[in-house]
Scaffold this active site. Sequence first.
Site, short mmCIF file in Angstrom:
data_model
loop_
_atom_site.label_atom_id
_atom_site.label_comp_id
_atom_site.label_asym_id
_atom_site.label_seq_id
_atom_site.Cartn_x
_atom_site.Cartn_y
_atom_site.Cartn_z
N HIS A 24 0.84 -1.20 0.00
CA HIS A 24 0.00 0.00 0.00
C HIS A 24 0.88 1.25 0.00
O HIS A 24 0.64 2.18 -0.78
CB HIS A 24 -0.91 -0.01 1.23
CG HIS A 24 -1.73 1.23 1.39
ND1 HIS A 24 -3.05 1.32 1.01
CD2 HIS A 24 -1.41 2.47 1.90
CE1 HIS A 24 -3.50 2.53 1.27
NE2 HIS A 24 -2.52 3.26 1.81
N GLU A 25 1.88 1.25 0.86
CA GLU A 25 2.77 2.41 0.92
C GLU A 25 3.63 2.53 -0.32
O GLU A 25 3.99 3.63 -0.74
CB GLU A 25 3.64 2.34 2.18
CG GLU A 25 2.86 2.34 3.50
CD GLU A 25 1.90 3.51 3.60
OE1 GLU A 25 2.19 4.59 3.06
OE2 GLU A 25 0.83 3.34 4.24
N HIS A 28 2.01 4.63 -2.80
CA HIS A 28 2.23 6.07 -2.65
C HIS A 28 3.66 6.46 -3.05
O HIS A 28 3.89 7.50 -3.66
CB HIS A 28 2.01 6.49 -1.20
CG HIS A 28 0.60 6.33 -0.70
ND1 HIS A 28 -0.48 6.86 -1.35
CD2 HIS A 28 0.12 5.69 0.40
CE1 HIS A 28 -1.59 6.56 -0.67
NE2 HIS A 28 -1.25 5.85 0.38
#
Length: 462
Positions: A24-25, A28
């Site tokens: 998920h990170e 980003h």
Amino acid sequence: MTVLLFILGVLFVVFAVGISIALHEVGHLVPAKLFKVRVTRYMIGFGPTLWSKKKGETEYGIKAIPAGGYVAMIGMYPPNKEDGSVRPSSTGMFQTLAESGAAQRVSRQRKSGRFEQLATDARAMAHEEVGPEDENRVFYKLPVWKKIIIMLGGPFMNLLIGTVLMGVLLMGFGTAQATTTLAVVNACQIKEGEATPDPKNCTPTPAAAAKLLPGDTITSFDGKQVTGWDELTSWIRSSAGKSVQLTVQRNGKAVQLNITPVLTARPVLTAAGTPEKDAAGKVLTQDVGFIGVSPSSENVQQPITAVLPTVGNNIAQVAGVVVNLPQRLVAVAQAAFSSAPRDPNGPVSVVGVGRVAGQVAAMEDVPLSARFATLLGLMAGLNFALFVFNLIPLLPLDGGHVAGALYEAVRRRLAKLFKRKDPGPFDIAKLLPLTYVVASVLLVMGALLIYADIVKPVNLFG
């Protein structure tokens, strides 16, 4: 052995959740670096740092509290619009008072000073690592579409993980589907008001009266070839009181029987195959034909075209839970602090997911492939939940940052349309008081779910 398998199931969830958070990170991190934003930290977890390593301009690490992660980008908040400052000044307030000298400033300071201080502190942290060479590498200067891509990168990664896992599950392991081969032939009919049939006063089911046996494969019904269980069920339901010729394959031979379905109240099923309930939670029924059999099932591998529709259905179910989250949390609290049962379709914490995974892994009578497939489906569902939840348009969730970027786009477009001065980037730091409120609510919600999963866990397996 069962305890060991349970622990392995829990560890599987811990590892899978960690990977989901890490990716998920990454969702980003990658677009932020592609858009030349300086990323100072990529961290999994919160609190004290257990391990870290700096590579280039970014520090990568793992922290002590495994409750999420974050990517730190410089210049998340724009400078103060009034004076262009990004850091609090020990003399700035007194200079302002001396220069403007107005009691109005003092009054405003009393009313909003605390909120302004939150924004000032956050702005200072966002710019503490910004140097002269980073003037065009700060987040707030990005075009709106780039901000949105960076913020949606995390949820999109969870969607991608869930879709891949669902594809492996459907195309590799398949899904359990009812066949036309009988697994159970009930001997007695259940009378109205009874939970189980009375063996001393047994009224044979039509299937028992017709001498159907477990293992029989129904090939034709009333002269029509049977191609699937759902088709057969619809014919049985519409044939109450009618004597019908039935052909079955038994031990390699075709056997013809006569059967007369009886009219009885059966649950109304939804498109997903679950009993439909009314507003009061009571199962809806309808009078249809019934013979008293249950089918066997087998795993059938699905084509790639089945993946996206299944993903869509999963996301829709998760969205339904999120939309009704306040009501469902009330139900969780009532169950946790009373004798009321937990809703098996309600929200659970990571603790609850781990417990379910442990139970699945410990089912020694279930084939290993079936247990692993169930765990894959569990992780796919968890990633769909992370995808939907992070899209909620409230800070500190990713959806809150997206909402702020969209507001900035609309504000700038309207200014241009009416030939007004460009208002500049939207200062999302002003929403920090609301952010802290939402974060507090999320913490309370998480604590409630964890407590409920410990004292009154969801029971999916009886």
